[in-house]
Design a protein around this motif. Structure first.
Motif, short mmCIF file in Angstrom:
data_model
loop_
_atom_site.label_atom_id
_atom_site.label_comp_id
_atom_site.label_asym_id
_atom_site.label_seq_id
_atom_site.Cartn_x
_atom_site.Cartn_y
_atom_site.Cartn_z
N UNK A 174 0.84 -1.21 0.00
CA UNK A 174 0.00 0.00 0.00
C UNK A 174 0.87 1.25 0.00
N UNK A 175 1.96 1.23 0.76
CA UNK A 175 2.88 2.37 0.78
C UNK A 175 3.50 2.59 -0.60
N UNK A 176 3.90 1.51 -1.24
CA UNK A 176 4.52 1.63 -2.56
C UNK A 176 3.54 2.15 -3.60
N UNK A 177 2.28 1.81 -3.44
CA UNK A 177 1.27 2.17 -4.43
C UNK A 177 0.68 3.56 -4.18
N UNK A 178 0.49 3.93 -2.90
CA UNK A 178 -0.23 5.16 -2.58
C UNK A 178 0.61 6.19 -1.83
N UNK A 179 1.89 5.96 -1.72
CA UNK A 179 2.75 6.98 -1.14
C UNK A 179 3.34 6.58 0.19
#
Length: 335
Positions: A174-179
């Motif tokens: 999720x961090x890689x995809x949404x910041x």
């Protein structure tokens, strides 16, 4: 690079050892410097969950001290508040476990376990409503983020909130995809709000957590282990999320209707008052019809002379308590 103390407020750090001669205690002091271990653990956790440039000190949870307790016990480790004051945290770490770790992995494992447990000293939990799997997943996410994951960790899991490394890898995705502030924002939401599935939509531009989990599994191709069970579990969670959102919508409808009526009643213009009451009554009837459909109720559940506000209160009570009142019992509603 600025000293840790200049960036973050480091609480009082303590160490308590029940038996310094145990095999686990000996391995601990052979491989780590306790002062460095605890200071770096605090800084690493705060870096993962907060931003020093944008979040004031008073935003952080009140942690006045952290005590690392090395003692013989079952399991690996756990974190708790002091019996006297919850602002004083204690991390209990099993010396039996430390003594069982292969020599080449002792330091790495100690760093990882302490980093995980330190998260529990500082993270928010939505006033106790956050799923346990997410609480543990955030702790393992920080451990993973800081490079202390053990060699046996792998991506997988039947559902996103299975916890520990399974949820940790999902949060990393999720961090890689949404910041890089995804987990920071998630933790920040849990400071002032009870947990709600809608937070995932806010963080991901409208996708539910089940949408995100499906996309994550498809990307890493690990969904084959139990498709039927996963699908059933996923459908169950989606139904729970939809039900919770319906309750929130119903409560919002009720508040809007009440606010409209209050505004009209305070008006000095009687014509506006009459029109406002008619509109409010229409809104109330709409809420009633919608709730009739959702709850499967009919007009036998109330008396014909009940006011719309009383009927609406009955529906909301049914929705929230999931019980039906006797036909001859009116709810007490101030109108």
């Amino acid at each position: 690079m600025a000293p840790i103390e200049k960036v973050w407020r480091i609480p009082l750090l303590r160490l308590r050892v029940n038996d310094v001669s145990s095999e686990g205690s000996t391995a601990f002091f052979t491989h780590v410097n306790t002062t460095v271990l605890l200071k770096e653990a605090v800084a690493g956790v705060l870096n993962a969950l907060y931003t020093p440039d944008t979040i004031p000190t008073q935003y952080l949870p009140s942690v006045r001290s952290v005590t690392l307790v090395l003692r013989s016990m079952g399991g690996i480790a756990y974190t708790t508040g002091s019996e006297i004051d919850d602002d004083h945290k204690e991390i209990h770490f099993s010396t039996d476990y430390i003594g069982s770790i292969p020599l080449e992995r002792v330091k790495h494992e100690i760093l990882g376990v302490v980093r995980h447990e330190m998260v529990h000293c500082w993270q928010y939990n939505g006033f106790g409503t956050c799923p346990g799997g997410l609480i543990e997943g955030i702790a393992d996410y920080v451990r993973l983020r800081d490079g202390f994951s053990p060699p046996h960790w792998t991506r997988g899991g039947k559902n996103w909130d299975e916890g520990y490394q399974h949820t940790a890898y999902f949060l990393e995705w999720c961090e890689q995809k949404y910041g890089p502030d995804f987990v920071k924002r998630l933790n920040g939401y849990l400071k002032d709000n009870k947990y709600s599935p809608k937070i995932w939509k806010d963080l991901s531009n409208g996708l539910t957590v089940q949408d995100l989990w499906r996309e994550y599994k498809q990307q890493y191709r690990f969904e084959a282990c139990d498709v039927a069970s996963n699908h059933s579990h996923s459908d169950h969670n989606e139904a729970e999320e939809e039900q919770e959102e319906m309750v929130e919508e119903d409560e919002e409808d009720g508040r809007n209707t009440h606010n409209k009526m209050v505004k009209c009643e305070s008006s000095e213009d009687e014509s506006v008052d009459v029109v406002g009451r008619e509109e409010a009554n229409e809104d109330s009837q709409t809420v009633i019809r919608d709730n009739e459909h959702k709850l499967g109720l009919d007009h036998q559940d109330w008396e014909e002379d009940w006011l719309p506000e009383e009927k609406e209160a009955l529906f909301l009570r049914h929705r929230l308590q999931k019980t039906f009142l006797p036909n001859d019992q009116k709810p007490k509603v101030d109108v």
